[in-house]
Design a protein around this motif. Structure first.
Motif, PDB file in Angstrom:
ATOM      1  N   LYS A   1     -28.122  22.494  55.250  1.00  0.00           N
ATOM      2  CA  LYS A   1     -26.558  21.746  54.145  1.00  0.00           C
ATOM      3  C   LYS A   1     -25.633  22.426  54.426  1.00  0.00           C
ATOM      4  O   LYS A   1     -24.548  22.426  53.701  1.00  0.00           O
TER       5      LYS A   1
ATOM      6  N   LYS B   1     -31.999  19.524  41.253  1.00  0.00           N
ATOM      7  CA  LYS B   1     -30.117  20.531  41.111  1.00  0.00           C
ATOM      8  C   LYS B   1     -29.762  20.130  41.842  1.00  0.00           C
ATOM      9  O   LYS B   1     -28.480  20.630  41.302  1.00  0.00           O
ATOM     10  N   LYS B   2     -29.643  18.763  43.023  1.00  0.00           N
ATOM     11  CA  LYS B   2     -29.070  18.994  43.498  1.00  0.00           C
ATOM     12  C   LYS B   2     -28.954  17.236  44.242  1.00  0.00           C
ATOM     13  O   LYS B   2     -29.519  16.778  44.071  1.00  0.00           O
ATOM     14  N   GLN B   3     -28.091  16.797  44.224  1.00  0.00           N
ATOM     15  CA  GLN B   3     -28.150  15.396  45.642  1.00  0.00           C
ATOM     16  C   GLN B   3     -26.687  15.735  46.294  1.00  0.00           C
ATOM     17  O   GLN B   3     -25.758  16.466  45.678  1.00  0.00           O
TER      18      GLN B   3
ATOM     19  N   GLU C   1     -36.265  19.132  49.733  1.00  0.00           N
ATOM     20  CA  GLU C   1     -35.104  20.383  50.286  1.00  0.00           C
ATOM     21  C   GLU C   1     -35.294  21.159  51.791  1.00  0.00           C
ATOM     22  O   GLU C   1     -34.378  21.780  52.067  1.00  0.00           O
TER      23      GLU C   1
ATOM     24  N   ASN D   1     -23.152  18.275  48.901  1.00  0.00           N
ATOM     25  CA  ASN D   1     -23.320  18.290  47.575  1.00  0.00           C
ATOM     26  C   ASN D   1     -22.614  18.744  46.075  1.00  0.00           C
ATOM     27  O   ASN D   1     -21.685  18.706  46.423  1.00  0.00           O
ATOM     28  N   THR D   2     -23.645  18.172  45.324  1.00  0.00           N
ATOM     29  CA  THR D   2     -22.812  18.388  43.374  1.00  0.00           C
ATOM     30  C   THR D   2     -24.022  18.485  43.461  1.00  0.00           C
ATOM     31  O   THR D   2     -25.523  18.239  43.427  1.00  0.00           O
ATOM     32  N   SER D   3     -24.146  19.004  41.825  1.00  0.00           N
ATOM     33  CA  SER D   3     -25.156  19.816  41.294  1.00  0.00           C
ATOM     34  C   SER D   3     -25.482  18.514  39.960  1.00  0.00           C
ATOM     35  O   SER D   3     -25.194  17.517  39.669  1.00  0.00           O
ATOM     36  N   LEU D   4     -26.873  18.269  39.733  1.00  0.00           N
ATOM     37  CA  LEU D   4     -27.651  17.586  38.930  1.00  0.00           C
ATOM     38  C   LEU D   4     -27.905  18.223  37.680  1.00  0.00           C
ATOM     39  O   LEU D   4     -28.419  19.314  37.423  1.00  0.00           O
ATOM     40  N   THR D   5     -27.985  17.814  35.826  1.00  0.00           N
ATOM     41  CA  THR D   5     -28.277  18.356  35.408  1.00  0.00           C
ATOM     42  C   THR D   5     -29.565  16.997  34.328  1.00  0.00           C
ATOM     43  O   THR D   5     -29.615  16.150  34.549  1.00  0.00           O
TER      44      THR D   5
ATOM     45  N   ARG E   1     -36.996  19.836  37.324  1.00  0.00           N
ATOM     46  CA  ARG E   1     -35.887  19.575  37.526  1.00  0.00           C
ATOM     47  C   ARG E   1     -35.549  19.378  38.656  1.00  0.00           C
ATOM     48  O   ARG E   1     -35.498  20.312  39.336  1.00  0.00           O
TER      49      ARG E   1
ATOM     50  N   LYS F   1     -30.870  12.570  45.443  1.00  0.00           N
ATOM     51  CA  LYS F   1     -31.497  13.391  44.932  1.00  0.00           C
ATOM     52  C   LYS F   1     -32.206  14.510  46.396  1.00  0.00           C
ATOM     53  O   LYS F   1     -33.675  13.517  47.503  1.00  0.00           O
TER      54      LYS F   1
END
Length: 185
Positions: free
Chosen positions: A63, A88-90, A56, A68-72, A86, A107
């Protein structure tokens, strides 16, 4: 009563202490010098990691250039069985392995111990051959192949161009030998 002889020093008491009395020697995992979106960095080669990850910290400092894309509901399970927070991004990044570039999904992991970890997902996709004895890795991406020197504790930032050329020559010679091509051709 049986007597057990061992060639190893008994470290049981030391391991049980909260603060060990001395620092135990730890073997350093191999690393590979790569460029991620133009940023030169040492990537940790981790065949035990199911996924490729970027810290991170590295993500936050660059950044603006990462896609980037969101993760759930994504977590990483560590070697001890502990789950990460959890994720949140990849990111999708272009990784430059010298002569070969490859798009990689990574990730974004908080508190990651290394800025960038190449996991088994990418190593398999690149049809990697890792030779720890010769400290090198061969990557085969599509129709291209590159042989690179791994960085290890003794070789971290002291690689000469001559050593790099020798490793490349060894890889070329071995590849020629596989195809039945002699050095005289």
């Amino acid at each position: 009563m049986k007597t057990v002889l061992t060639i190893f020093r008994d470290t049981t008491e030391e391991l049980m202490e909260e603060e060990p009395t001395r620092t135990m020697e730890i073997n350093k995992s191999p690393e590979l010098r790569v460029k991620i979106e133009g940023i030169e960095i040492n990537a940790l080669i981790d065949t035990g990691s199911a996924t490729t990850a970027i810290s991170e910290t590295l993500y936050q400092s660059h950044k603006a250039i990462f896609n980037n894309t969101s993760l759930t509901s994504t977590v990483i399970l560590g070697a001890t069985g502990a789950k990460s927070a959890r994720l949140k991004k990849q990111v999708m990044v272009e990784v430059d392995f010298g002569r070969i570039q490859m798009p990689i999904s990574a990730k974004v992991v908080p508190n990651l111990i290394h800025p960038f970890i190449l996991g088994i997902d990418v190593l398999r996709m690149a049809k990697s051959e890792i030779n720890l004895e010769r400290e090198r890795i061969i990557l085969k991406i599509k129709t291209q192949q590159v042989c690179l020197r791994l960085k290890s504790e003794g070789t971290q930032n002291q690689q000469s161009d001559e050593k790099e050329k020798r490793v490349a020559t060894i890889c070329v010679e071995e590849e020629q030998g596989k195809r039945g091509i002699s050095d005289t051709q």
